[in-house]
Write a protein that holds these residues in place. Structure first.
Motif, PDB file in Angstrom:
ATOM      1  N   VAL A  27       0.874  -1.172   0.000  1.00  0.00           N
ATOM      2  CA  VAL A  27       0.000   0.000   0.000  1.00  0.00           C
ATOM      3  C   VAL A  27       0.912   1.223   0.000  1.00  0.00           C
ATOM      4  CG1 VAL A  27      -1.807   1.248   1.230  1.00  0.00           C
ATOM      5  CG2 VAL A  27      -1.802  -1.257   1.233  1.00  0.00           C
ATOM      6  N   ASP A  28       1.161   1.749  -1.193  1.00  0.00           N
ATOM      7  CA  ASP A  28       2.070   2.888  -1.310  1.00  0.00           C
ATOM      8  C   ASP A  28       1.282   4.204  -1.326  1.00  0.00           C
ATOM      9  OD1 ASP A  28       1.013   3.009  -3.910  1.00  0.00           O
ATOM     10  OD2 ASP A  28       2.840   2.242  -4.840  1.00  0.00           O
ATOM     11  N   GLN A  30       0.888   6.351  -3.659  1.00  0.00           N
ATOM     12  CA  GLN A  30       0.056   6.521  -4.866  1.00  0.00           C
ATOM     13  C   GLN A  30      -1.301   5.837  -4.693  1.00  0.00           C
ATOM     14  OE1 GLN A  30       0.822   8.364  -7.789  1.00  0.00           O
ATOM     15  NE2 GLN A  30      -1.367   8.079  -7.966  1.00  0.00           N
ATOM     16  N   MET A  31      -1.311   4.621  -4.130  1.00  0.00           N
ATOM     17  CA  MET A  31      -2.582   3.929  -3.895  1.00  0.00           C
ATOM     18  C   MET A  31      -3.450   4.719  -2.916  1.00  0.00           C
ATOM     19  SD  MET A  31      -3.327   0.096  -2.351  1.00  0.00           S
ATOM     20  CE  MET A  31      -2.463  -0.779  -3.632  1.00  0.00           C
ATOM     21  N   ASP A  34      -4.809   7.795  -4.715  1.00  0.00           N
ATOM     22  CA  ASP A  34      -5.875   7.408  -5.651  1.00  0.00           C
ATOM     23  C   ASP A  34      -7.171   7.112  -4.907  1.00  0.00           C
ATOM     24  OD1 ASP A  34      -4.067   7.663  -7.749  1.00  0.00           O
ATOM     25  OD2 ASP A  34      -3.737   5.497  -7.958  1.00  0.00           O
ATOM     26  N   PHE A  35      -7.067   6.400  -3.791  1.00  0.00           N
ATOM     27  CA  PHE A  35      -8.254   6.092  -2.993  1.00  0.00           C
ATOM     28  C   PHE A  35      -8.867   7.380  -2.440  1.00  0.00           C
ATOM     29  CE2 PHE A  35     -10.576   4.809   0.796  1.00  0.00           C
ATOM     30  CZ  PHE A  35     -11.284   3.698   0.347  1.00  0.00           C
ATOM     31  N   LEU A  67      -9.734   1.841   2.724  1.00  0.00           N
ATOM     32  CA  LEU A  67      -8.837   1.333   1.690  1.00  0.00           C
ATOM     33  C   LEU A  67      -8.340  -0.054   2.087  1.00  0.00           C
ATOM     34  CD1 LEU A  67      -6.896   1.236  -0.711  1.00  0.00           C
ATOM     35  CD2 LEU A  67      -5.403   2.813   0.524  1.00  0.00           C
ATOM     36  N   LEU A  71      -9.316  -3.916   0.125  1.00  0.00           N
ATOM     37  CA  LEU A  71      -8.409  -4.918  -0.419  1.00  0.00           C
ATOM     38  C   LEU A  71      -8.847  -6.343  -0.086  1.00  0.00           C
ATOM     39  CD1 LEU A  71      -5.036  -3.122   0.324  1.00  0.00           C
ATOM     40  CD2 LEU A  71      -6.159  -3.401  -1.905  1.00  0.00           C
TER      41      LEU A  71
END
Length: 158
Positions: A27-28, A30-31, A34-35, A67, A71
């Motif tokens: 989970v970086d 960027q993720m 985006d979320f 988030l 997943l």
């Protein structure tokens, strides 16, 4: 024997046991960003690394709890075995859900699934009850624990 009966026969001995453990997902930032954009939850503890490093108790940004929860579906795909005659599985909800530890940006997560129960439902469906634990690599406390419900629909269901 119907697909439902076959599924019950297959799953009954597995109740109380582990269904599987997923692959790890990182989970970086960027993720997380985006979320945040998708959900319009732009709280600084998620999207402002500089401020989060100085002003949050976490020392950096953390993933949204939702988030982490979202997943779960991906993790389940890594572990599931389609049952004979299964047409689809449908998310049916949660009985209990607890967020236990923050997920710092850059963390690796995986899902661990235990089958806790099965219940035949009307129209030839099957309710699958699972305990989901989302683990954080290198940490003793999981990100979350949930009692997750999934409805299995069979091709020969009424």
């Amino acid at each position: 024997m119907s697909a439902l009966e076959q599924a019950i026969e297959f799953l009954t001995p597995q109740v109380g046991g582990e269904l599987g453990v997923s692959d790890w997902i990182t989970v970086d930032q960027q993720m997380i960003d985006d979320f945040a954009r998708t959900t319009r939850d732009m709280q600084w503890i998620h999207v402002d690394p500089a401020r989060a490093a100085t002003d949050s108790p976490f020392g950096g940004t953390i993933a949204h709890g939702f988030l982490t929860l979202s997943l779960a579906s991906r993790f389940f795909y890594d572990c599931q075995v389609d049952l004979p005659g299964q047409a689809m599985g449908i998310n049916y909800g949660f009985n209990k859900l607890r967020f236990l530890a923050p997920v710092p940006a850059g963390s690796r997560l995986r899902g661990r699934f235990e089958l806790t129960g099965i219940k035949p439902k009307p129209s030839g469906k099957l309710l699958r009850e699972m305990r989901l634990t989302i683990e954080i690599a290198g940490q003793n406390t999981p990100a979350l624990i949930a009692e997750w419900l999934g409805m299995v629909v069979f091709t020969d269901a009424g």
